[in-house]
Design a protein around this motif. Sequence first.
Motif, mmCIF file in Angstrom:
data_model
loop_
_atom_site.group_PDB
_atom_site.id
_atom_site.type_symbol
_atom_site.label_atom_id
_atom_site.label_comp_id
_atom_site.label_asym_id
_atom_site.label_seq_id
_atom_site.Cartn_x
_atom_site.Cartn_y
_atom_site.Cartn_z
ATOM 1 N N THR A 85 0.824 -1.210 0.000
ATOM 2 C CA THR A 85 0.000 0.000 0.000
ATOM 3 C C THR A 85 0.856 1.257 0.000
ATOM 4 O O THR A 85 0.615 2.205 -0.762
ATOM 5 C CB THR A 85 -0.938 0.010 1.231
ATOM 6 O OG1 THR A 85 -1.772 -1.152 1.192
ATOM 7 C CG2 THR A 85 -1.801 1.269 1.239
ATOM 8 N N ILE A 86 1.901 1.274 0.839
ATOM 9 C CA ILE A 86 2.799 2.435 0.903
ATOM 10 C C ILE A 86 3.532 2.616 -0.426
ATOM 11 O O ILE A 86 3.659 3.735 -0.934
ATOM 12 C CB ILE A 86 3.809 2.279 2.068
ATOM 13 C CG1 ILE A 86 3.063 2.380 3.407
ATOM 14 C CG2 ILE A 86 4.903 3.338 1.985
ATOM 15 C CD1 ILE A 86 3.908 2.068 4.617
ATOM 16 N N LEU A 124 2.571 1.600 -3.479
ATOM 17 C CA LEU A 124 1.619 2.086 -4.489
ATOM 18 C C LEU A 124 1.259 3.549 -4.242
ATOM 19 O O LEU A 124 1.113 4.328 -5.185
ATOM 20 C CB LEU A 124 0.353 1.227 -4.491
ATOM 21 C CG LEU A 124 0.515 -0.176 -5.074
ATOM 22 C CD1 LEU A 124 -0.753 -0.985 -4.882
ATOM 23 C CD2 LEU A 124 0.892 -0.103 -6.543
ATOM 24 N N TRP A 125 1.133 3.932 -2.983
ATOM 25 C CA TRP A 125 0.834 5.326 -2.661
ATOM 26 C C TRP A 125 1.973 6.240 -3.113
ATOM 27 O O TRP A 125 1.734 7.284 -3.702
ATOM 28 C CB TRP A 125 0.608 5.463 -1.154
ATOM 29 C CG TRP A 125 0.367 6.878 -0.729
ATOM 30 C CD1 TRP A 125 -0.757 7.617 -0.893
ATOM 31 C CD2 TRP A 125 1.326 7.740 -0.110
ATOM 32 N NE1 TRP A 125 -0.576 8.882 -0.396
ATOM 33 C CE2 TRP A 125 0.696 8.990 0.096
ATOM 34 C CE3 TRP A 125 2.648 7.574 0.314
ATOM 35 C CZ2 TRP A 125 1.343 10.060 0.691
ATOM 36 C CZ3 TRP A 125 3.287 8.644 0.913
ATOM 37 C CH2 TRP A 125 2.641 9.878 1.090
ATOM 38 N N LEU A 126 3.206 5.821 -2.852
ATOM 39 C CA LEU A 126 4.362 6.609 -3.288
ATOM 40 C C LEU A 126 4.390 6.758 -4.807
ATOM 41 O O LEU A 126 4.642 7.835 -5.336
ATOM 42 C CB LEU A 126 5.664 5.966 -2.801
ATOM 43 C CG LEU A 126 5.984 6.126 -1.306
ATOM 44 C CD1 LEU A 126 7.177 5.262 -0.925
ATOM 45 C CD2 LEU A 126 6.260 7.583 -0.982
ATOM 46 N N THR A 176 1.808 6.340 -7.096
ATOM 47 C CA THR A 176 0.660 7.003 -7.726
ATOM 48 C C THR A 176 0.350 8.390 -7.168
ATOM 49 O O THR A 176 -0.213 9.225 -7.876
ATOM 50 C CB THR A 176 -0.600 6.130 -7.591
ATOM 51 O OG1 THR A 176 -0.874 5.917 -6.187
ATOM 52 C CG2 THR A 176 -0.420 4.790 -8.276
ATOM 53 N N ALA A 177 0.714 8.652 -5.919
ATOM 54 C CA ALA A 177 0.364 9.938 -5.309
ATOM 55 C C ALA A 177 1.522 10.924 -5.267
ATOM 56 O O ALA A 177 1.297 12.117 -5.102
ATOM 57 C CB ALA A 177 -0.161 9.721 -3.891
ATOM 58 N N ILE A 178 2.749 10.435 -5.439
ATOM 59 C CA ILE A 178 3.894 11.344 -5.351
ATOM 60 C C ILE A 178 4.780 11.268 -6.596
ATOM 61 O O ILE A 178 4.940 12.257 -7.317
ATOM 62 C CB ILE A 178 4.730 11.063 -4.083
ATOM 63 C CG1 ILE A 178 3.877 11.342 -2.836
ATOM 64 C CG2 ILE A 178 5.995 11.913 -4.075
ATOM 65 C CD1 ILE A 178 4.561 11.065 -1.538
#
Length: 200
Positions: free
Chosen positions: A14-15, A17-19, A21-23
């Motif tokens: 999750t972390i 994928l967050w890095l 797609t979100a950053i």
Amino acid sequence: MFIIREITRAIRITILLWLLTAIIYPVTVLGVGQTFFKEKADGSIMQNIQGEPIGSALIGQQFRSERYFQGRPSAVRYSQGKLGRPTGISGGSNLAPSNRDLLNRVVEKSSELSDESIQPFADIIYTSGSGLDPHISVRTAQEQLEKVARARNITREEIVPFIKQYTEGRFLGIFGEPGVNILKLNYALDLQEINRRQNQ
């Protein structure tokens, strides 16, 4: 123990994928846009000679004066000021071809154009799917040529080069049809008039 290992793995994924797609992805796209396509990334905003924004070359707007070429009708009225539709900034009317409101609007617009001796081509009668189209076809611009020239007290021949200059070709050379950017064309005509007054 198995459950804790799986939960830990899920958290790591999750972390990650967050890095991504979100950053990482947004920052990369922003960097490429600002480096190689800055004007378009910033909205292709056009400014007048005072440096004030007058609109985006990517979004149509309404021109009411006979001195200007008219663009496509918009179901959302380009969401322009108080006349814009409060329900959204983009979209078509979604009216069926048999809808009475659509038929009345088309007949009314056709009659109005006929009174001005302008051939009612589809792109000046029907709204675009997005309601934001900044272009009209070359033949629709040519149909309005006489009216604009008369309103500005200039000859047709003075306007023709501007129509050619602001005609944008097919996307990738094969998709769609050439179109005239109305905002660019109208502003160029205004600049020509300002220059003419200064030289008198």
